[in-house]
Write a protein that holds these residues in place. Structure first.
Motif, PDB file in Angstrom:
ATOM      1  N   UNK A 106     -28.287 -17.450  29.691  1.00  0.00           N
ATOM      2  CA  UNK A 106     -28.656 -17.862  28.336  1.00  0.00           C
ATOM      3  C   UNK A 106     -28.780 -19.388  28.293  1.00  0.00           C
ATOM      4  N   UNK A 107     -29.946 -19.915  27.914  1.00  0.00           N
ATOM      5  CA  UNK A 107     -30.152 -21.370  27.908  1.00  0.00           C
ATOM      6  C   UNK A 107     -29.173 -22.124  27.008  1.00  0.00           C
ATOM      7  N   UNK A 108     -28.852 -21.535  25.869  1.00  0.00           N
ATOM      8  CA  UNK A 108     -27.933 -22.213  24.957  1.00  0.00           C
ATOM      9  C   UNK A 108     -26.546 -22.316  25.584  1.00  0.00           C
ATOM     10  N   UNK A 114     -23.021 -27.210  30.428  1.00  0.00           N
ATOM     11  CA  UNK A 114     -23.373 -28.522  30.982  1.00  0.00           C
ATOM     12  C   UNK A 114     -22.640 -29.635  30.239  1.00  0.00           C
ATOM     13  N   UNK A 115     -22.568 -29.516  28.923  1.00  0.00           N
ATOM     14  CA  UNK A 115     -21.826 -30.501  28.145  1.00  0.00           C
ATOM     15  C   UNK A 115     -20.344 -30.465  28.501  1.00  0.00           C
ATOM     16  N   UNK A 116     -19.833 -29.287  28.716  1.00  0.00           N
ATOM     17  CA  UNK A 116     -18.429 -29.148  29.109  1.00  0.00           C
ATOM     18  C   UNK A 116     -18.182 -29.822  30.460  1.00  0.00           C
ATOM     19  N   UNK A 117     -19.105 -29.644  31.397  1.00  0.00           N
ATOM     20  CA  UNK A 117     -18.967 -30.316  32.701  1.00  0.00           C
ATOM     21  C   UNK A 117     -18.964 -31.830  32.536  1.00  0.00           C
ATOM     22  N   UNK A 118     -19.849 -32.326  31.691  1.00  0.00           N
ATOM     23  CA  UNK A 118     -19.896 -33.757  31.432  1.00  0.00           C
ATOM     24  C   UNK A 118     -18.566 -34.243  30.852  1.00  0.00           C
ATOM     25  N   UNK A 119     -18.010 -33.479  29.933  1.00  0.00           N
ATOM     26  CA  UNK A 119     -16.724 -33.846  29.334  1.00  0.00           C
ATOM     27  C   UNK A 119     -15.600 -33.821  30.372  1.00  0.00           C
ATOM     28  N   UNK A 120     -15.613 -32.815  31.243  1.00  0.00           N
ATOM     29  CA  UNK A 120     -14.601 -32.736  32.295  1.00  0.00           C
ATOM     30  C   UNK A 120     -14.663 -33.954  33.219  1.00  0.00           C
ATOM     31  N   UNK A 121     -15.845 -34.302  33.640  1.00  0.00           N
ATOM     32  CA  UNK A 121     -15.967 -35.426  34.578  1.00  0.00           C
ATOM     33  C   UNK A 121     -15.587 -36.743  33.915  1.00  0.00           C
ATOM     34  N   UNK A 122     -15.924 -36.897  32.636  1.00  0.00           N
ATOM     35  CA  UNK A 122     -15.527 -38.112  31.915  1.00  0.00           C
ATOM     36  C   UNK A 122     -14.016 -38.187  31.774  1.00  0.00           C
ATOM     37  N   UNK A 123     -13.391 -37.059  31.422  1.00  0.00           N
ATOM     38  CA  UNK A 123     -11.933 -37.038  31.281  1.00  0.00           C
ATOM     39  C   UNK A 123     -11.266 -37.337  32.616  1.00  0.00           C
ATOM     40  N   UNK A 124     -11.789 -36.793  33.691  1.00  0.00           N
ATOM     41  CA  UNK A 124     -11.214 -37.035  35.016  1.00  0.00           C
ATOM     42  C   UNK A 124     -11.350 -38.507  35.386  1.00  0.00           C
ATOM     43  N   UNK A 159     -31.105 -27.209  36.776  1.00  0.00           N
ATOM     44  CA  UNK A 159     -31.214 -26.214  35.712  1.00  0.00           C
ATOM     45  C   UNK A 159     -32.466 -26.443  34.878  1.00  0.00           C
ATOM     46  N   UNK A 160     -33.051 -27.606  35.002  1.00  0.00           N
ATOM     47  CA  UNK A 160     -34.277 -27.892  34.276  1.00  0.00           C
ATOM     48  C   UNK A 160     -34.008 -28.392  32.878  1.00  0.00           C
ATOM     49  N   UNK A 161     -35.054 -28.881  32.228  1.00  0.00           N
ATOM     50  CA  UNK A 161     -34.878 -29.405  30.882  1.00  0.00           C
ATOM     51  C   UNK A 161     -34.563 -28.268  29.908  1.00  0.00           C
ATOM     52  N   UNK A 162     -33.843 -28.627  28.872  1.00  0.00           N
ATOM     53  CA  UNK A 162     -33.497 -27.643  27.831  1.00  0.00           C
ATOM     54  C   UNK A 162     -34.729 -27.303  27.018  1.00  0.00           C
ATOM     55  N   UNK A 163     -34.754 -26.072  26.524  1.00  0.00           N
ATOM     56  CA  UNK A 163     -35.866 -25.667  25.673  1.00  0.00           C
ATOM     57  C   UNK A 163     -35.831 -26.425  24.352  1.00  0.00           C
ATOM     58  N   UNK A 164     -36.968 -26.662  23.736  1.00  0.00           N
ATOM     59  CA  UNK A 164     -36.957 -27.294  22.411  1.00  0.00           C
ATOM     60  C   UNK A 164     -36.173 -26.419  21.435  1.00  0.00           C
ATOM     61  N   UNK A 165     -35.403 -27.053  20.581  1.00  0.00           N
ATOM     62  CA  UNK A 165     -34.617 -26.332  19.591  1.00  0.00           C
ATOM     63  C   UNK A 165     -33.167 -26.185  19.994  1.00  0.00           C
ATOM     64  N   UNK A 166     -32.864 -26.411  21.268  1.00  0.00           N
ATOM     65  CA  UNK A 166     -31.477 -26.347  21.685  1.00  0.00           C
ATOM     66  C   UNK A 166     -30.795 -27.680  21.351  1.00  0.00           C
ATOM     67  N   UNK A 167     -29.504 -27.646  21.348  1.00  0.00           N
ATOM     68  CA  UNK A 167     -28.744 -28.875  21.065  1.00  0.00           C
ATOM     69  C   UNK A 167     -29.045 -29.894  22.144  1.00  0.00           C
ATOM     70  N   UNK A 168     -29.440 -31.059  21.715  1.00  0.00           N
ATOM     71  CA  UNK A 168     -29.783 -32.119  22.653  1.00  0.00           C
ATOM     72  C   UNK A 168     -28.753 -33.221  22.577  1.00  0.00           C
ATOM     73  N   UNK A 169     -28.592 -34.001  23.662  1.00  0.00           N
ATOM     74  CA  UNK A 169     -27.673 -35.151  23.658  1.00  0.00           C
ATOM     75  C   UNK A 169     -28.238 -36.253  22.804  1.00  0.00           C
TER      76      UNK A 169
END
Length: 169
Positions: A106-108, A114-124, A159-169
């Motif tokens: 599921x793209x969403x 992906x956001x969770x991974x970013x948060x994990x790496x920042x916290x680490x 994973x490629x770019x997110x589809x339009x309409x998904x939550x973007x950074x």
């Protein structure tokens, strides 16, 4: 009116006794009770005596600079160990998130992971930065983190770019 306000100073004998008792590791209250002065008087004497501090690691520690350095070292080691435990937990959570990302279609949900991974790496990175600055022998940990970050970034890019309409950074 206190003794200090009235101009009466504590006798040198009392001050010497306070210094001796503080160096033995007694608390402010214990010293005040033993000597028969107000606890604020004890604090003033300690503050005015160069190189003297109250012990902070128990009654067996003296208030000398060497003992205080040792106490700070114990606290630093404790904090370092806690950060190491938290770092391990963050790495475990990162691995679990990567495993979920492998099976997610599921793209969403992929975007959330992906956001969770970013948060994990920042916290680490935030958690290990202090240790990396303090101890140059932790370059192995830093390089492991760099490898993990590069792997996560490559995985997210694949994973490629997110589809339009998904939550973007």
């Amino acid at each position: 009116m206190t003794a200090r306000q009235s101009g009466v100073r504590t006798s040198p004998e009392v001050e010497a006794e306070v210094v001796r008792l503080v160096r033995e590791g007694q608390t402010r209250g214990q010293v005040a009770k033993t000597v028969g002065v107000h606890p604020q008087t004890v604090s003033r004497i300690v503050r005015d005596t160069e190189g003297l501090e109250f012990a902070r690691t128990g009654s067996s520690s003296s208030g000398t600079p060497e003992a205080m350095a040792k106490a700070r070292g114990v606290r630093s080691e404790y904090a370092r160990n806690r950060r190491a435990v938290l770092s391990d937990r963050i790495l475990d959570a990162t691995e679990k998130t990567l495993d979920l990302l492998d099976t997610c279609t599921d793209p969403r949900n992929r975007q959330f992971l992906s956001q969770s991974l970013r948060n994990h790496t920042t916290a680490y990175a935030d958690l290990t930065a202090q240790d990396a600055k303090a101890a140059p022998d932790l370059t192995v940990v830093v390089s492991m983190f760099d490898r993990l970050t590069a792997g996560v970034e490559a995985y997210v890019a694949a994973a490629g770019p997110a589809r339009p309409g998904l939550i973007q950074d």
